[in-house]
Design a protein around this motif. Sequence first.
Motif, short mmCIF file in Angstrom:
data_model
loop_
_atom_site.label_atom_id
_atom_site.label_comp_id
_atom_site.label_asym_id
_atom_site.label_seq_id
_atom_site.Cartn_x
_atom_site.Cartn_y
_atom_site.Cartn_z
N ASN A 39 0.81 -1.22 0.00
CA ASN A 39 0.00 0.00 0.00
C ASN A 39 0.85 1.27 0.00
OD1 ASN A 39 -2.51 -1.42 0.14
ND2 ASN A 39 -2.05 -1.83 2.32
N LYS A 40 2.16 1.10 -0.01
CA LYS A 40 3.05 2.25 -0.02
C LYS A 40 3.97 2.19 -1.23
CE LYS A 40 3.19 2.81 5.02
NZ LYS A 40 4.08 2.86 6.20
N GLU A 41 4.45 3.33 -1.65
CA GLU A 41 5.37 3.39 -2.77
C GLU A 41 6.80 3.12 -2.30
OE1 GLU A 41 6.84 6.48 -6.30
OE2 GLU A 41 5.38 7.12 -4.77
N SER A 42 7.49 2.26 -3.04
CA SER A 42 8.91 2.05 -2.76
C SER A 42 9.73 3.08 -3.51
CB SER A 42 9.33 0.63 -3.17
OG SER A 42 8.63 -0.34 -2.42
N LYS A 43 10.90 3.41 -2.98
CA LYS A 43 11.76 4.40 -3.61
C LYS A 43 13.22 3.98 -3.55
CE LYS A 43 8.82 8.44 -2.68
NZ LYS A 43 8.76 9.79 -2.05
N VAL A 63 19.41 -6.21 4.67
CA VAL A 63 18.41 -5.20 4.31
C VAL A 63 17.62 -4.83 5.56
CG1 VAL A 63 16.75 -6.99 3.65
CG2 VAL A 63 16.45 -4.68 2.80
N ARG A 64 17.26 -3.55 5.66
CA ARG A 64 16.44 -3.08 6.78
C ARG A 64 15.53 -1.95 6.31
NH1 ARG A 64 17.11 1.02 11.44
NH2 ARG A 64 16.36 2.11 9.61
N ASN A 65 14.50 -2.32 5.64
CA ASN A 65 13.43 -1.44 5.17
C ASN A 65 13.92 -0.27 4.32
OD1 ASN A 65 10.69 -0.99 4.90
ND2 ASN A 65 10.74 0.66 6.42
N ASP A 66 14.74 0.60 4.90
CA ASP A 66 15.20 1.77 4.16
C ASP A 66 16.63 1.63 3.67
OD1 ASP A 66 12.76 2.89 4.65
OD2 ASP A 66 13.41 4.09 6.35
N TYR A 67 17.30 0.54 3.98
CA TYR A 67 18.69 0.35 3.57
C TYR A 67 18.91 -1.06 3.04
CZ TYR A 67 19.93 4.69 5.98
OH TYR A 67 20.02 6.01 6.37
N ILE A 68 19.67 -1.17 1.96
CA ILE A 68 20.10 -2.46 1.44
C ILE A 68 21.62 -2.47 1.42
CG2 ILE A 68 20.20 -3.97 -0.60
CD1 ILE A 68 17.47 -2.93 -1.40
N LYS A 128 20.22 3.48 -0.16
CA LYS A 128 19.18 4.10 0.67
C LYS A 128 17.89 4.18 -0.15
CE LYS A 128 18.15 8.06 3.63
NZ LYS A 128 16.73 8.05 3.24
N GLY A 129 16.81 3.76 0.46
CA GLY A 129 15.52 3.82 -0.21
C GLY A 129 14.40 3.98 0.78
N GLU A 130 13.20 3.65 0.35
CA GLU A 130 12.03 3.69 1.21
C GLU A 130 11.14 2.50 0.91
OE1 GLU A 130 9.94 7.38 0.95
OE2 GLU A 130 11.73 8.60 1.28
N ASN A 131 10.55 1.94 1.94
CA ASN A 131 9.61 0.83 1.82
C ASN A 131 10.23 -0.33 1.02
OD1 ASN A 131 7.15 -0.60 2.13
ND2 ASN A 131 6.45 0.13 0.12
N LEU A 132 11.33 -0.83 1.52
CA LEU A 132 12.01 -1.95 0.87
C LEU A 132 11.76 -3.28 1.56
CD1 LEU A 132 15.45 -0.19 0.25
CD2 LEU A 132 13.49 -0.35 -1.30
#
Length: 447
Positions: A39-43, A86-91, A61-65
């Motif tokens: 339901n959220k956009e990944s970035k 990986v931790r949601n906002d970081y790979i 660095k990203g969002e909703n990963l």
Amino acid sequence: MNGLFKFSFMFAFVAAIFLACADNDIAEERHVVYPPDANKESKFVSFSPDSGGVGTQLIIKGENLGTDTSYLRVTVNDKKAAIIGVRNDYIYAVVPARADTGLVKLYVGKGDNVKEFVSDVEFRYKYKRNVSTIAGQNGNASRDDGEYDVATFQRPWALFHDSDDVIYEIDEGRGTDKNGALRKLYEGLVETLVQNSSGPFQSPTAAAFNLEEDTIYMVHLFANECTSKAGLVGISRASGFVDVKPLVRMDDPKFTGVAVNPVTGDVIFNNQSDGYLYRYVANANIDIAYERLIQVNNATNTELKLAFSNDGKYLYAAVKNRHCIFRMPYDITTKTLGESELWAGQWDTSGYQNGIGTSALFDTPSAIEFDEDGNLYVADKYNHCIRKIAPDGEVTLYAGMPRTSGYKDGLPDVAMFNCPEGLTILSDQSIIVADRENHVIRKVVVE
């Protein structure tokens, strides 16, 4: 602040955040595997560092990963980078070998629901380039086992390896006086397995593993000093690679090359005497345990070194004494070879020249082997260098100083060889070279 320091600082900073959060909800989040929120956009926001070589740890660095790596894929210049965390906002990913400079791409999702993200800037790949000596003593032609730096070799001229990157080497020799040998290099030690004897092991020239890697197929060159006419022998792993059994006998077996098809396991070898290629037929009568195929260029007296393409559809033959390389289509169903065609170099014309296909020149091209990308590498013996042939047939210099013999480690364009004759490519794509007249084993890394 230089790039390496910035990267180290950032990596330490992120690690510190992780540790500081060990008792809160973020720490628990690290241990729970979950996909990106549908339901959220990944970035894809950014990556660092912006440059490095093989093994460099990328922080994306990203969002909703999410934290489920099965939903994520990272490439550098379209080569897959292994994800190590990986931790949601970081790979956290590792730059693959020989990625070259290119864009970083992130793929999020599964199946038909995958979204591609592309970086705005390129990752600048820094190549490792070096030639080193891994075993043997320059100029010392003898046979001493032991640690790499004290072991010695006697005219090393053929190499092959198994899937565990255990290296096997052949010392050149003729007859029954133990001047030829099969040897093993592993975990810093050199061990002699078999030496020339009065049995079938008298004149080894080349070898290859079967697909199961429980048998070495080795070819022999019959000469005046030999009594055995076993041109092809089998050496079993179960015996510790010391039990040699004759498989194919001929009246005048001058066998110089052998290759195993990577798809079918078919064993192909040649006889220099009549110029024909043969297929080994297992479990047949020992005197007729082969099927005759074709001659390369319809010629006799062809000293060949053989290699199959990675897909098993082509057999390549370096014709040492005619200074060129041929290829032939191989039908994996009928187990037959099609007509041979000149692929690189010129028949009976030696020299040194780079170029496409037949515009290039070699001087006694010897061992050949493919890397994972379909490039063919050639031990160009009397040009004293290693050549690379791209899939389109372009021939270039890979390492060594053309037409100049010597011994020198260092950068590939200043390193020197003396009659390199054997080579094999390990899983990390480094090339191991049998530097025959220097009596050493070299390693070439040119990413």
